[in-house]
Scaffold this active site. Structure first.
Site, mmCIF file in Angstrom:
data_model
loop_
_atom_site.group_PDB
_atom_site.id
_atom_site.type_symbol
_atom_site.label_atom_id
_atom_site.label_comp_id
_atom_site.label_asym_id
_atom_site.label_seq_id
_atom_site.Cartn_x
_atom_site.Cartn_y
_atom_site.Cartn_z
ATOM 1 N N LYS A 166 0.872 -1.170 -0.062
ATOM 2 C CA LYS A 166 0.026 0.011 0.003
ATOM 3 C C LYS A 166 0.888 1.360 0.033
ATOM 4 O O LYS A 166 1.104 1.661 1.138
ATOM 5 C CB LYS A 166 -0.975 -0.154 1.169
ATOM 6 C CG LYS A 166 -2.086 1.018 1.219
ATOM 7 C CD LYS A 166 -3.136 0.541 2.008
ATOM 8 C CE LYS A 166 -4.246 1.761 2.294
ATOM 9 N NZ LYS A 166 -5.016 1.980 0.990
HETATM 10 N N1 PMP Z 1 -7.551 -1.518 -3.320
HETATM 11 C C1 PMP Z 1 -7.112 -0.327 -3.262
HETATM 12 C C2 PMP Z 1 -6.192 0.113 -4.338
HETATM 13 C C3 PMP Z 1 -7.260 0.443 -2.230
HETATM 14 O O1 PMP Z 1 -6.547 1.750 -2.127
HETATM 15 C C4 PMP Z 1 -8.092 -0.013 -1.127
HETATM 16 C C5 PMP Z 1 -8.235 0.727 0.047
HETATM 17 N N2 PMP Z 1 -7.092 0.836 1.156
HETATM 18 C C6 PMP Z 1 -8.556 -1.336 -1.361
HETATM 19 C C7 PMP Z 1 -8.258 -2.135 -2.419
HETATM 20 C C8 PMP Z 1 -9.535 -1.980 -0.189
HETATM 21 O O2 PMP Z 1 -8.499 -2.171 1.179
HETATM 22 P P1 PMP Z 1 -8.946 -2.164 2.367
HETATM 23 O O3 PMP Z 1 -10.386 -3.028 2.471
HETATM 24 O O4 PMP Z 1 -8.194 -2.988 3.212
HETATM 25 O O5 PMP Z 1 -9.264 -0.661 2.687
#
Ligand code: PMP
Length: 314
Positions: A166
């Site tokens: 991330k």
């Molecule tokens: N994909 C991307 C590219 C994201 O930025 C996010 C948000 N964090 C998600 C998926 C979903 O992840 P999460 O449910 O852990 O927030």
């Protein structure tokens, strides 16, 4: 005067930086510490929902988000100079200090410290750790469906720039897709991966429902290992809804009875149309509604899964 009131409307009173709660205004860096220096930065996005009783502020899956922060840092070869329990305490301390009256969004992030003039941030560079926070309004209880469009921009691949990390830099890819979608009058893009299979949106994972089965791209489809995705699959399985994680073809999107995005920020966001074709009846369907209600119950502390909740006392 509460900490929030004294902070003005645009930002909270305090931010957490390298072990201390510091006033917002003093959390500065030299102007030369951005640019190339920030390309390696990784972060998390966490939500804390105010429980229905108005008393407790419930951080949702704090431990899992922080574990993913350490995973991102490991792959990006950045060192977080705190252990996970220390950051868990830091997040709670920050929310307590900022006295948010409603829901709070929390962004822990790490970035190389000081002025780095190299184009490539060296592995193991010492890092700053910052935790920001702000208020948000949940849209779980008032949802119109989004108009989605398959992007001509390809999702970054694990072989180039792993979406599993991330990293702020990954959002440069999502941004291209989003700008294209908005320019053509849509709300959100859906990106395909380098194998032309469905990957994810720029800020959320995606799932479709066909004949009562929920299908979401596998974790090897060039997606973030989404925590809302994992939550959704767990809650759906508990409701007896069959779920599949596998490669998904673009044309499957056109046959879906229901479709939705899943993400911390986007929550459970129904998709009303894809490439101009209505999804099912063009309104949130029964599986999407069931999941949204279950998610709403869990994040507000009404529906079990206490192991996912960290209560912040006032
Ligand atoms: N994909 C991307 C590219 C994201 O930025 C996010 C948000 N964090 C998600 C998926 C979903 O992840 P999460 O449910 O852990 O927030």
């Amino acid at each position: 005067m509460t900490a929030l009131a004294s902070a003005g409307q645009d930002h909270p009173a305090m931010i957490w930086r390298n072990g201390d709660l510091v006033p917002w205004e003093s959390a500065t860096i030299h102007v030369n510490a951005v640019g190339h220096a920030s390309t390696a930065a990784v972060f998390e996005g966490i939500k804390a929902y105010r429980a229905d009783d108005g008393e407790r502020l419930l951080l949702f899956r704090l431990h899992d988000h922080l574990r993913r922060l350490y995973d991102s840092a490991r792959i990006a070869r950045l060192h977080i100079p705190y252990d996970l329990p220390a950051l868990e305490r830091a997040v709670s301390d920050l929310l307590r200090a900022n006295e948010f009256p409603g829901n709070a969004y929390v962004r822990p992030w790490i970035f190389p410290m000081g002025i780095i003039r190299e184009q490539m941030v060296p592995a193991g560079a010492p890092c700053e750790v910052v935790i920001d926070s702000w208020t948000f309004d949940s849209s779980l209880r008032e949802q119109a469906g989004a108009q989605a469009v398959v992007s001509s921009w390809q999702r970054i691949s694990d072989a180039a720039m792993p979406p599993r990390v991330k990293a702020f830099s990954n959002y440069h890819n999502g941004r291209f897709a989003l700008m294209e979608a908005r320019a053509s009058g849509h709300d959100w893009p859906v990106m395909l991966n380098s194998r032309h299979k469905v990957a994810e949106g720029p800020g959320a994972c995606i799932a479709l429902v066909r004949d009562g089965v929920v299908v979401t791209p596998s974790l090897t489809s060039d997606v973030l290992d989404g925590i809302t995705r994992d939550t959704s699959l767990t809650l759906l399985a508990e409701q007896g809804v069959p779920v599949e994680q596998r490669e998904v073809d673009r044309s499957e999107l056109y046959l879906a009875d229901e479709m939705f995005f899943m993400g911390t920020a986007w929550e459970i966001l129904p998709i009303a149309s894809i490439d101009g074709l209505p999804v099912g009846a063009g309104v949130p369907g029964p599986v999407t509604k069931t999941l949204t209600a279950a998610y709403d119950g869990v994040v507000h502390g009404r529906a079990g899964h206490e192991q996912w909740l960290t209560a912040v006392s006032r």
